[in-house]
Write an enzyme that holds these catalytic residues in place. Structure first.
Site, PDB file in Angstrom:
ATOM      1  N   GLY A  94      55.929  31.580  68.905  1.00  0.00           N
ATOM      2  CA  GLY A  94      57.233  32.237  68.724  1.00  0.00           C
ATOM      3  C   GLY A  94      57.197  33.255  67.604  1.00  0.00           C
ATOM      4  O   GLY A  94      56.216  33.372  66.870  1.00  0.00           O
ATOM      5  N   ASP A 129      55.060  33.416  55.593  1.00  0.00           N
ATOM      6  CA  ASP A 129      56.168  33.858  54.721  1.00  0.00           C
ATOM      7  C   ASP A 129      57.166  34.750  55.451  1.00  0.00           C
ATOM      8  O   ASP A 129      58.160  35.175  54.878  1.00  0.00           O
ATOM      9  CB  ASP A 129      55.618  34.577  53.482  1.00  0.00           C
ATOM     10  CG  ASP A 129      54.805  35.816  53.829  1.00  0.00           C
ATOM     11  OD1 ASP A 129      54.765  36.202  55.025  1.00  0.00           O
ATOM     12  OD2 ASP A 129      54.198  36.399  52.909  1.00  0.00           O
ATOM     13  N   GLY A 130      56.878  35.068  56.712  1.00  0.00           N
ATOM     14  CA  GLY A 130      57.823  35.870  57.486  1.00  0.00           C
ATOM     15  C   GLY A 130      57.775  37.359  57.181  1.00  0.00           C
ATOM     16  O   GLY A 130      58.562  38.134  57.724  1.00  0.00           O
ATOM     17  N   ASP A 256      49.384  35.072  73.849  1.00  0.00           N
ATOM     18  CA  ASP A 256      50.689  35.527  73.340  1.00  0.00           C
ATOM     19  C   ASP A 256      50.670  37.013  73.028  1.00  0.00           C
ATOM     20  O   ASP A 256      51.709  37.593  72.730  1.00  0.00           O
ATOM     21  CB  ASP A 256      51.098  34.730  72.091  1.00  0.00           C
ATOM     22  CG  ASP A 256      50.056  34.805  70.987  1.00  0.00           C
ATOM     23  OD1 ASP A 256      48.908  34.416  71.224  1.00  0.00           O
ATOM     24  OD2 ASP A 256      50.385  35.286  69.886  1.00  0.00           O
TER      25      ASP A 256
HETATM   26  P1  AMP Z   1      49.885  37.393  65.664  1.00  0.00           P
HETATM   27  O1  AMP Z   1      48.519  37.007  65.204  1.00  0.00           O
HETATM   28  O2  AMP Z   1      50.511  38.500  64.884  1.00  0.00           O
HETATM   29  O3  AMP Z   1      49.935  37.610  67.135  1.00  0.00           O
HETATM   30  O4  AMP Z   1      50.798  36.137  65.349  1.00  0.00           O
HETATM   31  C1  AMP Z   1      50.547  34.839  65.823  1.00  0.00           C
HETATM   32  C2  AMP Z   1      51.690  33.935  65.432  1.00  0.00           C
HETATM   33  O5  AMP Z   1      51.775  33.796  64.008  1.00  0.00           O
HETATM   34  C3  AMP Z   1      53.048  34.400  65.874  1.00  0.00           C
HETATM   35  O6  AMP Z   1      53.781  33.259  66.207  1.00  0.00           O
HETATM   36  C4  AMP Z   1      53.589  35.083  64.645  1.00  0.00           C
HETATM   37  O7  AMP Z   1      54.990  35.127  64.626  1.00  0.00           O
HETATM   38  C5  AMP Z   1      53.060  34.187  63.543  1.00  0.00           C
HETATM   39  N1  AMP Z   1      52.910  34.888  62.247  1.00  0.00           N
HETATM   40  C6  AMP Z   1      51.965  35.788  61.898  1.00  0.00           C
HETATM   41  N2  AMP Z   1      52.129  36.202  60.623  1.00  0.00           N
HETATM   42  C7  AMP Z   1      53.210  35.534  60.131  1.00  0.00           C
HETATM   43  C8  AMP Z   1      53.890  35.515  58.867  1.00  0.00           C
HETATM   44  N3  AMP Z   1      53.494  36.252  57.820  1.00  0.00           N
HETATM   45  N4  AMP Z   1      54.964  34.700  58.756  1.00  0.00           N
HETATM   46  C9  AMP Z   1      55.387  33.944  59.768  1.00  0.00           C
HETATM   47  N5  AMP Z   1      54.789  33.910  60.983  1.00  0.00           N
HETATM   48  C10 AMP Z   1      53.713  34.690  61.163  1.00  0.00           C
HETATM   49 MG    MG Z   2      51.219  38.146  68.526  1.00  0.00          MG
END
Ligand code: AMP
Ligand code: MG
Length: 489
Positions: A94, A129-130, A256
């Site tokens: 998510g 950290d979002g 994803d």
């Molecule tokens: P990604 O590698 O960008 O495709 O992200 C994989 C998952 O990690 C997704 O669910 C993102 O929302 C979550 N995510 C990545 N970086 C962060 C962050 N700094 N804070 C919260 N969730 C993160």
């Molecule tokens: Mg992603």
């Protein structure tokens, strides 16, 4: 900015995803932004969206681009999805740091998601950290726009806004948000999540959304959900073929990060090939090379097989029959991929229309073997071949080791009368070279946005060679060997 909140921009955001799929949509708000500063604004794209760039630059515009002042009636949500990450199953991923603000109805009738990345923690954030840092968000802006101008389906960058908040990574970095648009954010992982909840009605609603939004012809097919799988398979096969033709390495093709629309999404450790080698993998987290350049066609089929599994209950009540139908439909992948790749190779080589397939395929395969043997710079070698088609083989010849083999290949190729004008339209001069991207992001992180803006401008016309831009067309003078990308998230 929350103390003197401006009136929201007069923009209408639909909330069709949130309405149709509440199980996948968690209503959520962006975190407050201490000091918003616009770093980049994609004016051309804003106009396509029917948004006024001047309005986007205003305080109300920054409110929209940071999600802190949303238009009346909008329903920002964090989207739920699951996914296979490097082959391992994650039942609940998510949007941990992203929000779907809503959908924009374009002047031409299409719908586009308006989405923020780096907008604060959501209930999906797990340990994260979002937040996001300036460098990676500008990187997505630069690279996604480069793909768009190369003619490759992709999410688009609308703006990057610095937040004035520091983000802790290996060091403290300036924080930023990316506002981007997409045909939608439906992913293979969205279907995996819906399937995992064991609610067939939800899965059907999700599939119906995907059909309506991306593959409307499937609606009238004899088996609409099988037709959806076929349409996604075809769109992804075509997408990967386009990546391969320009030397793009996505870097993290987890389920994803694979869209239902066929757009490229989630620019993390992505990079373009320099030395041609199918085993190239830039990502520091991809130690096994699962997502290496040459693996992308295979791993995309693997990802589509995960989509097929998720769709099985909709394909046929009889599971055995559903599996047989889905398997047969996935068999179309390799034919579509090969047809797209071969057609693209013909254009890169400037081959005449009527040339026999076996001749064309042998020319392409033999050239790639030569390129691989020397590890030639992918982008400049292809572009220099146009000069060879015009009669001056020396610039390309100077790049390879086996001169006799190159001369023999060139003679065969020139005998079919290649068209250099076609080649120039399909072999870019400018791609986001790793060293140029790094240089521009380093400058931006230090407060100088000049190099990023120049790079964005150069990459907006990748096929038009322009005087004064020589350094953007050249390989890394330091060789670029061992270049690594980091998720940098
Ligand atoms: P990604 O590698 O960008 O495709 O992200 C994989 C998952 O990690 C997704 O669910 C993102 O929302 C979550 N995510 C990545 N970086 C962060 C962050 N700094 N804070 C919260 N969730 C993160
Ligand atoms: Mg992603």
């Amino acid at each position: 900015m929350s103390t003197t909140a401006p009136t929201p921009l007069d923009v209408h955001l639909e909330h069709r995803f949130a309405d149709a799929l509440p199980e996948l949509a968690m209503a959520w708000q962006a975190e407050d932004v201490p000091a918003a500063t616009l770093l980049t604004l994609n004016e051309e794209h804003a106009l396509e969206l029917g948004l006024d760039p001047a309005h986007l630059r205003s305080p109300a515009g920054l409110g929209l681009l940071t999600g802190t002042v949303v238009p009346a009636g909008a329903t920002p949500v964090a989207q739920a999805y699951a996914g296979h990450q490097f082959g391992g199953w994650s039942p609940r991923l998510g949007d941990g740091r992203a929000l779907l603000l809503g959908e924009l109805a374009l002047p031409d009738g299409r719908m586009r998601d308006l989405h923020l990345k780096g907008s604060g923690r959501t209930p999906f954030a797990r340990g994260g950290d979002g937040l996001a840092a300036v460098g990676p968000m500008l990187r997505e802006h630069v690279v996604s726009e480069a793909l768009h101008h190369l003619g490759i389906p992709t999410t688009r960058a609308l703006a990057v806004v610095a937040t004035g908040r520091e983000v802790r990574r290996e060091t403290l970095l300036p924080g930023a948000l990316l506002a981007r648009t997409a045909a939608s954010h439906l992913r293979v992982g969205s279907f995996q999540y819906a399937r995992s909840l064991g609610d067939p009605a939800l899965l059907r609603r999700l599939a119906d959304q995907a059909i309506d939004r991306h593959h409307p012809d499937a609606r009238t097919a004899e088996r609409p959900y099988l037709a959806l799988l076929e349409a996604v398979t075809a769109a992804q096969a075509a997408l990967v073929a386009q990546w391969m033709l320009v030397g793009f390495v996505h870097g993290v093709l987890n389920t994803d990060n694979v869209t239902i629309s066929g757009e490229t999404i989630d620019y993390g450790p992505c990079a373009f090939l320099d030395a041609y080698d199918p085993a190239t993998s830039f990502s520091s987290i991809d130690e096994g090379g699962r997502y290496a350049y040459g693996q992308q066609p295979t791993v995309t089929l693997w990802n589509l097989a995960r989509l097929a599994e998720a769709l099985l209950p909709l394909i046929d009540d009889d599971e055995e029959q559903a599996v047989a139908l889905a398997t047969a439909s996935l068999e179309g992948y390799s034919a579509t991929y090969t047809a797209r790749l071969d057609a693209g190779m013909r254009r890169k080589l400037g081959l005449p229309e009527g040339l026999a397939d076996d001749v064309a395929n042998a020319l392409a395969a033999d050239l790639l073997a030569l390129m691989r043997e020397t590890g030639v710079d992918h982008t400049s070698f292809w572009r220099r071949l146009s000069a060879a088609a015009r009669g001056d083989a020396e610039p390309a010849r100077a790049m390879v080791l086996d001169l006799a083999a190159f001369d023999a290949w060139c003679e065969r190729w020139r005998a079919v009368d290649p068209d250099p004008a076609v080649m120039d339209r399909h072999n870019p001069v400018y791609v986001p070279r790793n060293h140029l991207v790094e240089e521009a992001l380093t400058a931006a992180t230090g407060g100088d946005l000049g190099p990023v803006r120049t790079l964005i401008d150069v990459l907006a016309a990748p096929y038009d060679e322009r005087p004064g831009l020589e350094r953007f067309a050249q390989p890394d003078p330091d060789g670029g060997a061992g270049f690594r990308t980091f998720c940098g998230t």
